[in-house]
Enzyme design. Structure first.
Site, PDB file in Angstrom:
ATOM      1  N   ASP A 245       0.811  -1.225   0.000  1.00  5.89           N
ATOM      2  CA  ASP A 245       0.000   0.000   0.000  1.00  5.89           C
ATOM      3  C   ASP A 245       0.842   1.272   0.000  1.00  5.89           C
ATOM      4  O   ASP A 245       0.445   2.301   0.557  1.00  5.89           O
ATOM      5  CB  ASP A 245      -0.962   0.020   1.209  1.00  5.89           C
ATOM      6  CG  ASP A 245      -1.903  -1.172   1.194  1.00  5.89           C
ATOM      7  OD1 ASP A 245      -2.301  -1.584   0.105  1.00  5.89           O
ATOM      8  OD2 ASP A 245      -2.236  -1.675   2.289  1.00  5.89           O
TER       9      ASP A 245
ATOM     10  N   LYS B  58       1.830   2.139  -5.139  1.00  8.20           N
ATOM     11  CA  LYS B  58       2.385   1.580  -6.387  1.00  8.20           C
ATOM     12  C   LYS B  58       1.465   1.886  -7.568  1.00  8.20           C
ATOM     13  O   LYS B  58       1.920   2.251  -8.649  1.00  8.20           O
ATOM     14  CB  LYS B  58       2.555   0.048  -6.251  1.00  8.20           C
ATOM     15  CG  LYS B  58       3.530  -0.357  -5.161  1.00  8.20           C
ATOM     16  CD  LYS B  58       3.565  -1.864  -4.968  1.00  8.20           C
ATOM     17  CE  LYS B  58       2.320  -2.440  -4.352  1.00  8.20           C
ATOM     18  NZ  LYS B  58       2.048  -2.049  -2.971  1.00  8.20           N
ATOM     19  N   GLY B  59       0.140   1.727  -7.333  1.00  6.03           N
ATOM     20  CA  GLY B  59      -0.827   1.966  -8.412  1.00  6.03           C
ATOM     21  C   GLY B  59      -0.718   3.377  -8.951  1.00  6.03           C
ATOM     22  O   GLY B  59      -0.693   3.597 -10.158  1.00  6.03           O
TER      23      GLY B  59
ATOM     24  N   ALA C  63      -4.078  -7.731  -3.678  1.00  9.06           N
ATOM     25  CA  ALA C  63      -3.602  -6.389  -3.997  1.00  9.06           C
ATOM     26  C   ALA C  63      -4.789  -5.460  -4.178  1.00  9.06           C
ATOM     27  O   ALA C  63      -5.824  -5.859  -4.718  1.00  9.06           O
ATOM     28  CB  ALA C  63      -2.787  -6.423  -5.288  1.00  9.06           C
ATOM     29  N   GLY C  64      -4.624  -4.238  -3.735  1.00  5.56           N
ATOM     30  CA  GLY C  64      -5.620  -3.201  -3.997  1.00  5.56           C
ATOM     31  C   GLY C  64      -4.857  -1.954  -4.373  1.00  5.56           C
ATOM     32  O   GLY C  64      -4.157  -1.382  -3.534  1.00  5.56           O
ATOM     33  N   HIS C  65      -4.904  -1.583  -5.638  1.00  2.21           N
ATOM     34  CA  HIS C  65      -4.151  -0.427  -6.109  1.00  2.21           C
ATOM     35  C   HIS C  65      -5.158   0.654  -6.511  1.00  2.21           C
ATOM     36  O   HIS C  65      -5.922   0.472  -7.449  1.00  2.21           O
ATOM     37  CB  HIS C  65      -3.266  -0.814  -7.306  1.00  2.21           C
ATOM     38  CG  HIS C  65      -2.264  -1.895  -6.964  1.00  2.21           C
ATOM     39  ND1 HIS C  65      -1.488  -2.510  -7.902  1.00  2.21           N
ATOM     40  CD2 HIS C  65      -1.913  -2.444  -5.781  1.00  2.21           C
ATOM     41  CE1 HIS C  65      -0.699  -3.403  -7.303  1.00  2.21           C
ATOM     42  NE2 HIS C  65      -0.952  -3.389  -6.016  1.00  2.21           N
TER      43      HIS C  65
ATOM     44  N   GLN D 270       1.915  -5.976  -3.241  1.00  4.04           N
ATOM     45  CA  GLN D 270       2.413  -6.105  -1.863  1.00  4.04           C
ATOM     46  C   GLN D 270       3.720  -5.311  -1.685  1.00  4.04           C
ATOM     47  O   GLN D 270       3.918  -4.323  -2.368  1.00  4.04           O
ATOM     48  CB  GLN D 270       2.586  -7.584  -1.467  1.00  4.04           C
ATOM     49  CG  GLN D 270       1.260  -8.333  -1.310  1.00  4.04           C
ATOM     50  CD  GLN D 270       0.658  -8.830  -2.602  1.00  4.04           C
ATOM     51  OE1 GLN D 270       1.308  -9.482  -3.384  1.00  4.04           O
ATOM     52  NE2 GLN D 270      -0.602  -8.525  -2.835  1.00  4.04           N
TER      53      GLN D 270
ATOM     54  N   THR E 169       2.946 -12.601   2.730  1.00  2.00           N
ATOM     55  CA  THR E 169       2.064 -13.181   1.730  1.00  2.00           C
ATOM     56  C   THR E 169       2.758 -14.423   1.164  1.00  2.00           C
ATOM     57  O   THR E 169       3.845 -14.792   1.611  1.00  2.00           O
ATOM     58  CB  THR E 169       1.680 -12.142   0.649  1.00  2.00           C
ATOM     59  OG1 THR E 169       0.624 -12.692  -0.160  1.00  2.00           O
ATOM     60  CG2 THR E 169       2.862 -11.738  -0.223  1.00  2.00           C
TER      61      THR E 169
ATOM     62  N   THR F 156      -9.900  -5.175   2.146  1.00  2.00           N
ATOM     63  CA  THR F 156     -10.689  -5.695   3.271  1.00  2.00           C
ATOM     64  C   THR F 156     -11.329  -4.600   4.121  1.00  2.00           C
ATOM     65  O   THR F 156     -12.071  -4.909   5.050  1.00  2.00           O
ATOM     66  CB  THR F 156      -9.796  -6.561   4.189  1.00  2.00           C
ATOM     67  OG1 THR F 156      -8.672  -5.775   4.598  1.00  2.00           O
ATOM     68  CG2 THR F 156      -9.301  -7.805   3.485  1.00  2.00           C
TER      69      THR F 156
ATOM     70  N   VAL G 276       2.559  14.001  -3.694  1.00  6.87           N
ATOM     71  CA  VAL G 276       2.020  14.922  -2.683  1.00  6.87           C
ATOM     72  C   VAL G 276       0.488  14.932  -2.692  1.00  6.87           C
ATOM     73  O   VAL G 276      -0.138  15.865  -2.203  1.00  6.87           O
ATOM     74  CB  VAL G 276       2.562  16.361  -2.895  1.00  6.87           C
ATOM     75  CG1 VAL G 276       4.040  16.423  -2.569  1.00  6.87           C
ATOM     76  CG2 VAL G 276       2.294  16.844  -4.327  1.00  6.87           C
TER      77      VAL G 276
HETATM   78  P1  GDP Z   1      -0.744   0.355  -3.569  1.00  9.66           P
HETATM   79  O1  GDP Z   1      -1.391  -0.903  -3.109  1.00  9.66           O
HETATM   80  O2  GDP Z   1       0.721   0.390  -3.312  1.00  9.66           O
HETATM   81  O3  GDP Z   1      -1.081   0.701  -4.999  1.00  9.66           O
HETATM   82  O4  GDP Z   1      -1.350   1.516  -2.660  1.00  9.66           O
HETATM   83  P2  GDP Z   1      -2.903   1.712  -2.306  1.00  9.66           P
HETATM   84  O5  GDP Z   1      -3.585   2.213  -3.517  1.00  9.66           O
HETATM   85  O6  GDP Z   1      -3.450   0.506  -1.636  1.00  9.66           O
HETATM   86  O7  GDP Z   1      -2.800   2.822  -1.176  1.00  9.66           O
HETATM   87  C1  GDP Z   1      -2.318   4.101  -1.424  1.00  9.66           C
HETATM   88  C2  GDP Z   1      -3.461   5.099  -1.169  1.00  9.66           C
HETATM   89  O8  GDP Z   1      -2.938   6.400  -1.041  1.00  9.66           O
HETATM   90  C3  GDP Z   1      -4.467   5.179  -2.307  1.00  9.66           C
HETATM   91  O9  GDP Z   1      -5.730   5.479  -1.788  1.00  9.66           O
HETATM   92  C4  GDP Z   1      -3.947   6.337  -3.152  1.00  9.66           C
HETATM   93  O10 GDP Z   1      -4.980   6.996  -3.871  1.00  9.66           O
HETATM   94  C5  GDP Z   1      -3.408   7.243  -2.095  1.00  9.66           C
HETATM   95  N1  GDP Z   1      -2.228   8.010  -2.479  1.00  9.66           N
HETATM   96  C6  GDP Z   1      -1.213   7.656  -3.313  1.00  9.66           C
HETATM   97  N2  GDP Z   1      -0.253   8.601  -3.311  1.00  9.66           N
HETATM   98  C7  GDP Z   1      -0.660   9.576  -2.457  1.00  9.66           C
HETATM   99  C8  GDP Z   1      -0.079  10.790  -2.005  1.00  9.66           C
HETATM  100  O11 GDP Z   1       1.039  11.176  -2.367  1.00  9.66           O
HETATM  101  N3  GDP Z   1      -0.789  11.519  -1.089  1.00  9.66           N
HETATM  102  C9  GDP Z   1      -2.000  11.128  -0.642  1.00  9.66           C
HETATM  103  N4  GDP Z   1      -2.607  11.897   0.256  1.00  9.66           N
HETATM  104  N5  GDP Z   1      -2.594   9.988  -1.053  1.00  9.66           N
HETATM  105  C10 GDP Z   1      -1.919   9.210  -1.935  1.00  9.66           C
HETATM  106  P1  IMO Z   2      -0.981  -4.133  -2.229  1.00  9.77           P
HETATM  107  O1  IMO Z   2      -0.578  -4.688  -3.569  1.00  9.77           O
HETATM  108  C1  IMO Z   2      -0.968  -4.562   2.103  1.00  9.77           C
HETATM  109  C2  IMO Z   2      -1.058  -8.654   3.687  1.00  9.77           C
HETATM  110  C3  IMO Z   2      -2.323  -9.077   4.412  1.00  9.77           C
HETATM  111  C4  IMO Z   2      -1.731 -10.045   5.418  1.00  9.77           C
HETATM  112  C5  IMO Z   2      -0.618 -10.729   4.610  1.00  9.77           C
HETATM  113  C6  IMO Z   2      -1.025 -12.081   4.015  1.00  9.77           C
HETATM  114  O2  IMO Z   2      -2.266  -3.399  -2.244  1.00  9.77           O
HETATM  115  O3  IMO Z   2       0.156  -3.381  -1.617  1.00  9.77           O
HETATM  116  P2  IMO Z   2      -2.565 -12.757   1.957  1.00  9.77           P
HETATM  117  O4  IMO Z   2      -4.030 -12.538   1.724  1.00  9.77           O
HETATM  118  O5  IMO Z   2      -1.673 -12.183   0.918  1.00  9.77           O
HETATM  119  O6  IMO Z   2      -2.249 -14.197   2.251  1.00  9.77           O
HETATM  120  O7  IMO Z   2      -2.262 -11.959   3.346  1.00  9.77           O
HETATM  121  O8  IMO Z   2      -0.292  -9.839   3.571  1.00  9.77           O
HETATM  122  N1  IMO Z   2      -1.287  -8.123   2.325  1.00  9.77           N
HETATM  123  C7  IMO Z   2      -1.208  -6.839   1.992  1.00  9.77           C
HETATM  124  N2  IMO Z   2      -1.010  -5.737   2.761  1.00  9.77           N
HETATM  125  N3  IMO Z   2      -1.095  -4.430   0.769  1.00  9.77           N
HETATM  126  C8  IMO Z   2      -1.271  -5.515  -0.010  1.00  9.77           C
HETATM  127  O9  IMO Z   2      -1.278  -5.453  -1.358  1.00  9.77           O
HETATM  128  C9  IMO Z   2      -1.383  -6.790   0.601  1.00  9.77           C
HETATM  129  N4  IMO Z   2      -1.573  -8.038   0.131  1.00  9.77           N
HETATM  130  C10 IMO Z   2      -1.505  -8.850   1.199  1.00  9.77           C
HETATM  131  O10 IMO Z   2      -2.939  -7.971   5.042  1.00  9.77           O
HETATM  132  O11 IMO Z   2      -1.102  -9.347   6.467  1.00  9.77           O
HETATM  133 MG    MG Z   3      -2.898  -1.531  -1.808  1.00 11.24          MG
END
Ligand code: GDP
Ligand code: IMO
Ligand code: MG
Length: 436
Positions: free
Chosen positions: A13, A16-17, A39-41, A225, A240, A302, A415
């Site tokens: 998190d 990356k997305g 993954a949730g991007h 991840q 994971t 989740t 930012v």
């Molecule tokens: P990923 O799994 O690595 O792609 O990250 P996620 O999307 O799960 O979590 C990052 C969250 O932060 C998302 O809701 C993005 O929209 C948000 N985000 C990404 N970059 C920034 C940033 O620079 N500032 C803020 N405030 N939010 C951001």
């Molecule tokens: P993105 O790509 C954050 C964590 C779960 C748990 C552990 C194992 O969005 O960064 P799993 O279901 O993979 O067997 O769970 O890994 N986890 C993540 N935490 N971002 C993720 O993906 C994750 N994918 C799995 O919360 O602790």
């Molecule tokens: Mg994520």
């Protein structure tokens, strides 16, 4: 003509997305190489927010080829649901540009049932998985009983494999976990329409990548991840089930490692973690709450609140070593605005000794005491910054400190969630070593 690997430098998190979406215009293809719909991007662009799980974050850009590599574990129904949601947003999801490796292992309902039943049975010692069946699917892959995407093209084989595998899974589900028996014929019948829908998308991803390369195209490898959730190198067993380090970009997509040019580590300006496991710099008080709320740190998949803490240079250094990070994209720097001071963990104290890298013993990471360095905070809102010089001095010093502590340049600073809320410090496809 670049092949760039994007990896999460912490526990997932990191944004990356957002960074993949930001870099995609300069690329020809984006490929996922591991993980699944754990993954949730989240990508915010043009006033809309898109939640991507399996489909590469390049999909928002017209004509970019988006590939799901062999290292991904793919839930076929989830994939169809994600295609529906994105096509409702008007995106092009045709097989002309969205493609799945025939070698992907499929997540089927028994994987999710086992993942959830196991977690439920563990009470105090849960990993805190996403419950999506990721672990059990990779287990089957390693046990050589997995069902692959190519099996959807051969229903006789699929029937034989599912019938055979369900004998063992049903014994576990019913006898050990008190769950319902799963009927192979019902499962096969459910897969028929999904198989027909996915058939045009199945391809040889390795060959597709080679075709992009021979046209002189550039490829982005989108990790899921983070390095500290890696099955080998992460905080085992709170990890994971896939290899999340940069080296797996090659094996998980079907390209030779010698073809890769650059690794960008995505690091949040602080640290978050979802699920169980050691988190040395976790902030359980008011500052953690401030970051959690200001950063909207809630898991995409989740809906769990993410644990929050200070930036940890020890784990970043480990990521640099494991992944050969060439440069960092530092995200969510805006979230730290308003704090009187910001801290960075520079070392750990472990069993009375100062150490520079995380200890390897299973309970080691939970035993360490972080050593902090405190830097002055800044009050300014950073969300409008587009150049490094737009940032207040204290924020620039924070970035410089990250570079010194990791010995890696920060080439991008994010930012805000929106695509344009990014400070690019050097051009992407042809990086120059010096920062602006
Ligand atoms: P990923 O799994 O690595 O792609 O990250 P996620 O999307 O799960 O979590 C990052 C969250 O932060 C998302 O809701 C993005 O929209 C948000 N985000 C990404 N970059 C920034 C940033 O620079 N500032 C803020 N405030 N939010 C951001
Ligand atoms: P993105 O790509 C954050 C964590 C779960 C748990 C552990 C194992 O969005 O960064 P799993 O279901 O993979 O067997 O769970 O890994 N986890 C993540 N935490 N971002 C993720 O993906 C994750 N994918 C799995 O919360 O602790
Ligand atoms: Mg994520």
């Amino acid at each position: 003509m670049s092949k760039i690997v994007i990896i999460g430098a912490q526990w997932g998190d990191e944004g990356k997305g957002k960074i993949v979406d930001r870099l995609a215009p300069d690329m020809d293809a984006v490929v996922r190489f591991q993980g699944g719909h754990n993954a949730g991007h989240t990508v915010s662009a043009g006033g809309r927010t898109y939640k991507l799980k399996l489909i590469p974050s390049g999909i928002l850009h017209k004509n970019k080829i988006c590939l799901v590599g062999n290292g991904v574990v793919l839930d076929p129904r989830e994939f169809c649901g994600e295609m529906d949601a994105l096509s409702a947003e008007g995106l092009d999801l045709s097989p002309r540009r969205l493609k799945i490796s025939r070698k992907c292992h499929l997540i089927l309902p028994y994987h999710q049932a086992l993942d959830q039943a196991r977690e439920a049975s563990k009470a105090g010692a849960r990993i805190g998985t996403t419950g999506r069946g990721i672990g059990p699917c990779y287990e089957d892959k390693a046990a050589r009983v997995g069902i692959r995407a190519c099996d959807l093209e051969d229903f006789d084989l699929l029937r034989r494999k599912i019938t055979e595998t369900l004998k063992e899974k049903n014994t576990l589900l019913t006898s050990l976990y008190g769950q319902k028996n799963l009927d192979p014929e019902t499962l096969i019948a459910e897969l028929k329409p999904v198989a027909a829908r996915l058939a045009p998308y199945l391809t040889d991803v390795s060959e597709e990548l080679s075709a992009v390369e021979s046209r002189g195209g550039s490829i982005l490898f989108e990790g899921a991840q983070g390095a500290h959730l890696d099955i080998d190198h992460g905080t085992y067993p709170y990890v994971t089930s896939s290899s999340t380090v940069a080296g797996n970009a090659a094996a998980g997509a079907g390209i030779a490692p010698s073809r890769l040019h650059r690794v960008i580590g995505i690091a949040k300006a602080y640290t978050t973690r979802v699920g169980s496991g050691a988190f040395p710099t976790e902030l359980t008080g008011e500052t953690g709450k401030y970051i959690q709320e200001k950063g909207a740190e809630v898991g995409t998949v989740t809906g769990r609140k993410r644990r929050c803490g200070w930036l940890d240079a020890v784990i970043l250094r480990e990521t640099v070593r494991l992944c050969g990070v060439n440069d960092f994209a530092l995200t969510k720097l805006d979230v730290l605005s308003g704090l009187p001071e910001v801290k960075i963990c520079t070392e750990y104290v472990y069993r009375g000794r100062r150490i520079n890298y995380p200890p390897q013993a299973e309970n080691g990471p939970a035993e360490v005491e972080p050593v902090y360095e405190s830097l002055p905070g800044w009050q300014e809102d950073l969300s409008a910054a587009r150049a490094f010089s737009d940032l207040p001095e204290a924020a620039r010093n924070f970035v410089a400190r990250v570079e010194t502590l990791t010995d890696v340049p920060v080439s991008m600073i994010s930012v805000g969630a929106n695509r344009e809320q990014t400070v690019m410090r050097r051009s992407v496809p042809h990086p120059a070593p010096s920062a602006v």
